[in-house]
Design an enzyme around this catalytic site. Structure first.
Site, PDB file in Angstrom:
ATOM      1  N   ASP A 232       0.676  -1.106  -0.014  1.00 14.17           N
ATOM      2  CA  ASP A 232      -0.163   0.163   0.093  1.00 14.17           C
ATOM      3  C   ASP A 232       0.736   1.291   0.025  1.00 14.17           C
ATOM      4  OD1 ASP A 232      -2.488  -0.985  -0.090  1.00 14.17           O
ATOM      5  OD2 ASP A 232      -2.607  -1.585   1.768  1.00 14.17           O
TER       6      ASP A 232
ATOM      7  N   ASP B 157      -7.046  -4.069  -5.462  1.00 15.99           N
ATOM      8  CA  ASP B 157      -6.651  -2.629  -5.003  1.00 15.99           C
ATOM      9  C   ASP B 157      -5.416  -2.293  -5.484  1.00 15.99           C
ATOM     10  OD1 ASP B 157      -8.211  -4.487  -3.406  1.00 15.99           O
ATOM     11  OD2 ASP B 157      -8.108  -3.236  -1.775  1.00 15.99           O
TER      12      ASP B 157
END
Ligand code: GLY
Length: 398
Positions: free
Chosen positions: A114, A174
């Protein structure tokens, strides 16, 4: 003035009013979020370095503050940069810098995929708006850290290190969002390595993450020896075979961005197919704010996900600039989403600790962050508003 000219003038005025009134609201509301964040830190005995960012509202109504290593830490500084971009006010620039710089240690963090969300939304926006060499250096280190998670046999960046009993090499949809960071670092360094990794990741995702109807799985688990797909799972969706709303939004945004960065027509076609899946889905409500999963069992009695809507709106504005045959449709849909978010998904001024939108759903299977404000919804909402304004004023985004 002809009727058409009057109508056009009225539409563009309403449109400008939507952007301006939404930023006026944000200008007041986000000052409250800053104050509320200070209050929570004080009550918890934490410093801004320990808990730099607000994330969501908990079931007991409290504001949840998070550490830099939380995947959501980049959104609050990103929001502050978007406020500065719109207002040019020193107040927002100062706060954007302060909150961005709390995340500096992340440049050497290798424990998550991330880093794009964490460093690109914060330092990436900061670099775009200030051209700071110090910010550039953080971005380069961060991209190096992210690349340590790339596996050339699989052709992807590994998303998570948890659930080792279940997955060998999980890659989630994602993760498409972290590629923009790599494309940018290739541009600022002149080193194509980061871009090549991003392209490999996007191609492998395009091959394995999608069903024939262009909905996507959430988690693809790869074999670390052979690179073969082991499992097609969900983690945050309703079922392995369902279409988790935010996952569809991440895919739409990710492939649109990949087309911008590469001019590869396959990415454009992929993004158009995903847009088609979302916009024509029978379970998409008429206000275009999706339920948390397109296949959630009790629709229409299921929570919405305003964050998915905000991401979709931002992506559709960009996709409209690459897809002449769908330009009007995509812009119209994005406008509807922004209008509905602004009119019906906004707390009253001073409410909800200063968040901009309510009704996002983070992780239904874990029963966390259900139907509450979540920071990334606000980030993509402001981004979409800025994109709308830029398109209307300049006719282009980049
Ligand atoms: N990246 C995690 C989420 O979308 O909730």
């Amino acid at each position: 003035m002809s009727v058409w000219v009057s109508l056009l003038t009225a539409c563009s005025t309403n449109s400008e009013q939507l952007v301006q009134s939404s930023f006026d609201f944000a200008d007041k509301q986000l000052r409250i979020l800053l104050e509320e964040s200070d209050k929570v830190r004080l009550a918890e005995g934490k410093t801004p370095v320990e808990k730099p960012c607000p994330r969501n509202i908990e079931p007991d109504g409290s504001l949840r503050m998070i550490a830099a290593r939380d995947w959501c830490s980049g959104f609050f500084p990103g929001i502050l940069w978007y406020m500065y971009e719109y207002t040019k006010a020193p107040f927002w620039e100062t706060n954007a810098k302060t909150y961005t710089e709390y995340l500096e240690p992340l440049r050497f963090y290798k424990g998550t995929h991330d880093l794009g969300f964490m460093l690109y939304c914060s330092y990436g926006n900061g670099f775009r708006l200030t051209q700071s060499d110090a910010y550039k250096a953080v971005l380069i280190d961060g991209a190096e850290s992210l690349c340590t998670r790339y596996d050339s046999i699989i052709g992807c960046i590994k998303s998570w290190d948890h659930n080792k009993d279940k997955w060998q090499f999980p890659v989630i949809i994602d993760n498409m969002m972290n590629l923009e960071f790599l494309f940018e670092v290739s541009k600022i360094t002149g080193n194509n390595k980061y871009k090549q990794i991003a392209i490999s990741h996007a191609n492998t995702t395009m091959k394995n993450h999608f069903r024939p109807d262009f909905s996507s799985y959430h988690v693809i688990d790869y074999d670390t020896i052979t690179g073969a797909v082991r499992n097609k799972h969900t983690h945050q969706g309703y079922a392995h075979e369902s279409a988790w709303a935010r996952g569809q939004a991440w895919g739409l945004y990710g492939f649109t961005m990949c087309y911008r960065e590469t001019n590869d027509i396959h990415y454009l076609q992929q993004a158009e197919h995903i847009a088609n899946f979302i916009l024509n889905h029978p379970n998409l409500p008429t206000d275009l704010i999706p339920f948390w999963d397109f296949d959630a069992p009790n629709i229409p009695n299921e929570p919405r996900d305003a964050s998915a809507a905000a991401i979709i709106a931002s992506a559709l504005y960009e996709l409209s600039t690459y897809s002449p045959q769908n330009e009007e449709l995509y812009r119209e849909k994005a406008d509807i989403i922004l209008t509905n978010l602004s009119n019906s998904y906004r707390p009253s001024l001073g409410e909800m600790h200063g968040f901009l939108l309510h009704s996002s759903t983070g992780h239904w299977p874990h029963q966390s962050e259900i139907n509450v404000p979540i920071i990334y919804a606000d980030y993509y909402y402001l981004e979409a508003l800025l994109r709308k304004q830029r398109l209307e004023q300049k006719g282009k985004l980049f």
